[in-house]
Motif scaffolding. Sequence first.
Motif, short mmCIF file in Angstrom:
data_model
loop_
_atom_site.label_atom_id
_atom_site.label_comp_id
_atom_site.label_asym_id
_atom_site.label_seq_id
_atom_site.Cartn_x
_atom_site.Cartn_y
_atom_site.Cartn_z
N GLN A 84 0.40 -4.01 -0.95
CA GLN A 84 0.29 -5.08 0.04
C GLN A 84 -0.22 -6.39 -0.56
OE1 GLN A 84 -1.73 -3.42 3.61
NE2 GLN A 84 0.35 -3.39 4.46
N GLU A 151 0.63 -3.17 12.04
CA GLU A 151 1.11 -1.98 11.32
C GLU A 151 1.73 -1.01 12.33
OE1 GLU A 151 1.29 -1.57 8.23
OE2 GLU A 151 -0.15 -2.94 7.30
N TRP A 195 -9.53 -4.54 1.99
CA TRP A 195 -8.35 -3.84 2.52
C TRP A 195 -8.86 -2.72 3.42
CZ3 TRP A 195 -5.97 1.11 1.91
CH2 TRP A 195 -4.61 1.16 2.25
#
Length: 660
Positions: A84, A151, A195
């Motif tokens: 990512q 997501e 993250w």
Amino acid sequence: MSDVRVTIQRDSEREERVVTTGTTAADLFQGERSVVAARVAGQLKDLAYELAEGDEVEPVEITSQDGLDILRHSTAHVMAQAVQELFPEAKLGIGPPIKDGFYYDFDVETPFTPEDLKRIEKKMQEIQKRGQKFARRPVSDDDARAELAGEPYKLELIGLKGSAAEAAEGASAEVGAGELTIYDNLDAKSGELCWKDLCRGPHLPSTRVIPAFKLMRSAAAYWRGSEKNKQLQRIYGTAWPTKDELKAYLEFLAEAEKRDHRKLGAELDLFSIPEELGSGLAVFHPKGGIIRREMENYSRRRHEDADYEFVNTPHISKEGLFETSGHLPNYAEAMFPPLEFDGQNYRLKAMNCPMHNLIFKARGRSYRELPLRLFEFGTVYRYEKSGVVHGLTRARGFTQDDSHIYCTKEQMADELDSLLTFVLDLLRDYGLNDFELELSTRDPESDKFIGEDAEWEEATEALRQAAEKQGLPLVPDPGGAAYYGPKISVQARDAIGRSWQMSTIQVDFQQPKRFGLEYTAADGSKQQPVMIHRALFGSIERFFAVLLEHYAGAFPVWLAPVQATGIPIGDDHVPYLQEFAAEAKKAGLRVEVDSSADRMQKKIRNAQKSKVPFMIIAGDEDVSNGAVSFRYRDGSQKNGIPKAQAIQEMLDAVERRVQV
């Protein structure tokens, strides 16, 4: 601040300890660098877990299976973060640990390239060196949805708790049962969020604890394993407790690649899987056919000696037969769709046992006939999803060396003893010697299994006792039984240490009941026989592949398609070698003569590439003396051997079933 009492459990040793409140598992095992997590009351916990009164705590070392899973799952998170960072539009799927490694699925616009994997691995190394902390954080479903709004695949998983998560491929590593948690990757210095991922954990304390990893490959994979869902990109990787272990694993993979039966099958001209036939459907070429014939012929002789009776059954049946056996309700997904004609549905045969039951039932049976041992090389057809079809080891059409033994309950124990000994001895004859046994039992919570508790207990105990008499490791496999009965599986390790499931033995009280099978006992009463299912090779195709990889194509003399190649030093020596080959063939040997225009050294190289056990070389001196010279696979040579002695040496090697 108060004290709490905890118990440290190490194998069989227990240690009571008093610690202050707020003490973590990391504090408890301070200085033990190999400990990466803790098991508290049977549940895996991060080392950041704070100990409570009465906790029983067991250290989890990185070298244990749980430790390896935690290492690999943590590395999967690092990989996902790296992806990512490099590909910000990538959407996250799932990333569980698997055997010897891990994977993570991503929704990206274009498939990953080998160059992409190199960039991702380099980025992972940067993240690993940062020493980011893995921090667990419980969240509500609503908060998780808010945090992971971008997501879509994670949002879908939030609703999959408990059994639904277990049913979704890899999803249990994300949500599982119980409270929902997110793991944050925090900067080692500032504590800022780098993250995060939906995950039930546990994880390593930090990325710096990851010792060694490597990305292996990428492939397409359907979301949650269903062809109805979107195709994602899956990246596979591996992680190990030390760099030396990673190196050893990569060397093992290189050796396994050399032995890949699909590669060797093409190189040695043994078999192929033509596109025109379809995935999972193999054809054996002449040389492969010889190996297969020798495998089958030896098995036939051994079965005849053991009083088996050979039968044959058709490849297709009315659908109702598999309803009666219970296979259609329990096994339909693995069967090909029905064929309709004459107003009825027919099915390609996926297993032989229902037809063997019909043979038993064809006439009245007496106790004097039992045990009745039926044997068949029966070709069956199973629908395997395209993603799992793999050469000969996972095929759609294959031949089982299937036998079904019908006996009385009084005969069952002795029959299982002799049967398991027979199976192991025969596998040893094919060159496999390192075994363990697996006992597959039913899951009492599942409605898949049919029959009464007492029947299952009796069948399971009979198999357990037979297995224990072999003196081999016995590994439990809870829930792995067939729907009709428990089974023993023989696991065999090959030349490079891989474990393969070989023979299976199953005790079945259910099919005789469903088919109404009976025999007349000594007192004149009608009794139901016990049915024992047994496949020794499993399938001939799969066993062929296992042996091909085990021997790396260099089969022992008795199985080698060409046992000797005659190599003349000059053209004048060709007739002499052809005469020798004719004599050897009369003795039952498979001998060819290379009479091509190639130079002798090239002929030797060709024979070596073909992995021929014996090269028979002849020149002027050999012709004068009525002799030949042997050259073996390892390059050694023995000269001036009289022809009759040379033929006898090869025959002896065949008889001993050895490699040379």
